[in-house]
Design a protein around this motif. Structure first.
Motif, PDB file in Angstrom:
ATOM      1  N   VAL A 120       0.840  -1.194   0.000  1.00 55.58           N
ATOM      2  CA  VAL A 120       0.000   0.000   0.000  1.00 55.58           C
ATOM      3  C   VAL A 120       0.879   1.249   0.000  1.00 55.58           C
ATOM      4  N   MET A 121       1.933   1.257   0.792  1.00 56.93           N
ATOM      5  CA  MET A 121       2.806   2.433   0.872  1.00 56.93           C
ATOM      6  C   MET A 121       3.550   2.645  -0.445  1.00 56.93           C
ATOM      7  N   VAL A 122       3.959   1.578  -1.092  1.00 61.42           N
ATOM      8  CA  VAL A 122       4.608   1.729  -2.408  1.00 61.42           C
ATOM      9  C   VAL A 122       3.610   2.317  -3.395  1.00 61.42           C
ATOM     10  N   LEU A 128       5.157   9.203   6.296  1.00 59.13           N
ATOM     11  CA  LEU A 128       6.426   8.548   6.602  1.00 59.13           C
ATOM     12  C   LEU A 128       6.318   7.718   7.875  1.00 59.13           C
ATOM     13  N   LEU A 129       5.731   8.287   8.913  1.00 59.77           N
ATOM     14  CA  LEU A 129       5.588   7.550  10.171  1.00 59.77           C
ATOM     15  C   LEU A 129       4.739   6.296   9.971  1.00 59.77           C
ATOM     16  N   THR A 130       3.717   6.395   9.131  1.00 61.75           N
ATOM     17  CA  THR A 130       2.900   5.220   8.823  1.00 61.75           C
ATOM     18  C   THR A 130       3.755   4.171   8.117  1.00 61.75           C
ATOM     19  N   GLN A 131       4.571   4.607   7.174  1.00 63.90           N
ATOM     20  CA  GLN A 131       5.465   3.679   6.473  1.00 63.90           C
ATOM     21  C   GLN A 131       6.431   3.016   7.444  1.00 63.90           C
ATOM     22  N   MET A 132       6.831   3.748   8.475  1.00 60.57           N
ATOM     23  CA  MET A 132       7.774   3.237   9.467  1.00 60.57           C
ATOM     24  C   MET A 132       7.075   2.408  10.549  1.00 60.57           C
ATOM     25  N   GLY A 133       5.751   2.326  10.481  1.00 60.10           N
ATOM     26  CA  GLY A 133       5.006   1.534  11.449  1.00 60.10           C
ATOM     27  C   GLY A 133       4.654   2.260  12.733  1.00 60.10           C
ATOM     28  N   LEU A 161      -4.579  12.148   5.006  1.00 54.00           N
ATOM     29  CA  LEU A 161      -3.685  11.426   5.914  1.00 54.00           C
ATOM     30  C   LEU A 161      -4.453  10.328   6.645  1.00 54.00           C
ATOM     31  N   GLU A 162      -5.669  10.601   7.028  1.00 53.66           N
ATOM     32  CA  GLU A 162      -6.485   9.575   7.694  1.00 53.66           C
ATOM     33  C   GLU A 162      -6.640   8.344   6.795  1.00 53.66           C
ATOM     34  N   ARG A 163      -6.869   8.569   5.511  1.00 50.33           N
ATOM     35  CA  ARG A 163      -6.997   7.441   4.578  1.00 50.33           C
ATOM     36  C   ARG A 163      -5.671   6.686   4.440  1.00 50.33           C
ATOM     37  N   VAL A 164      -4.557   7.409   4.437  1.00 49.58           N
ATOM     38  CA  VAL A 164      -3.249   6.750   4.361  1.00 49.58           C
ATOM     39  C   VAL A 164      -3.030   5.902   5.605  1.00 49.58           C
ATOM     40  N   ILE A 165      -3.320   6.461   6.760  1.00 49.53           N
ATOM     41  CA  ILE A 165      -3.146   5.717   8.014  1.00 49.53           C
ATOM     42  C   ILE A 165      -4.018   4.463   8.010  1.00 49.53           C
TER      43      ILE A 165
END
Length: 169
Positions: free
Chosen positions: A10-12, A121-126, A149-153
């Motif tokens: 998803v992050m990619v 970025l923080l989401t990508q980092m877990g 951002l909410e959707r990304v999280i």
């Protein structure tokens, strides 16, 4: 597919969607730029970096943002866009990107795009807890970015390039 691989995929996808969009957001009115001296050189390098960033030339953009910061370390937008450039080049750059997002927000606590992309970025980092803290700040600054951002999280959204600070006029 395991949870970690799914989140990674998803992050990619988010990163590729962002890179493909080429969109940039205007985060504020341009600041007046004095003629001559380090500030003018910094803004000139910064503007060149924004163009390269929008052209998806992340390594070249990185160089320009680093030049801008060498002349004016307090240019928050350059820290934000340098972080974005680093993040788009490699996961190996995550810690360095995080430091630049942190510095951008230290210099300009109202820079909504830095909260948006630090949250990504923080989401990508877990680190979803810190990403949610950025979301809470973003709710006070820019509801549309907060929603993205909410959707990304949540793992269901795409960012659309709002992390790129605009050029100065």
């Amino acid at each position: 597919m395991g949870w970690a691989r799914l989140v990674g995929a998803v992050m990619v996808t988010i990163g590729l969607s962002l890179a493909a969009s080429g969109a940039g957001a205007v985060e504020s009115d341009p600041l007046p730029v004095p003629k001559g001296g380090p500030r003018e050189r910094a803004v000139t390098a910064y503007n060149a970096g924004v163009k390269l960033l929008l052209d998806k030339k992340y390594g070249d953009a990185q160089t320009k943002f680093e030049e801008a910061l060498a002349d004016d370390e307090q240019l928050a937008e350059a820290h934000n866009n340098l972080a974005f450039s680093l993040r788009m080049q490699s996961v190996a750059n995550r810690d360095r990107a995080l430091n630049h997002y942190d510095r951008a927000l230290q210099l300009k606590p109202t820079l909504a795009q830095a909260y948006m992309y630090r949250g990504v970025l923080l989401t990508q980092m877990g680190d979803v807890t810190r990403a949610r803290a950025d979301h809470a700040q973003l709710l006070k600054l820019d509801r549309a970015l907060a929603d993205k951002l909410e959707r990304v999280i949540a793992g269901a959204g795409r960012d659309e390039g709002e992390g790129v600070a605009a050029q100065y006029d």
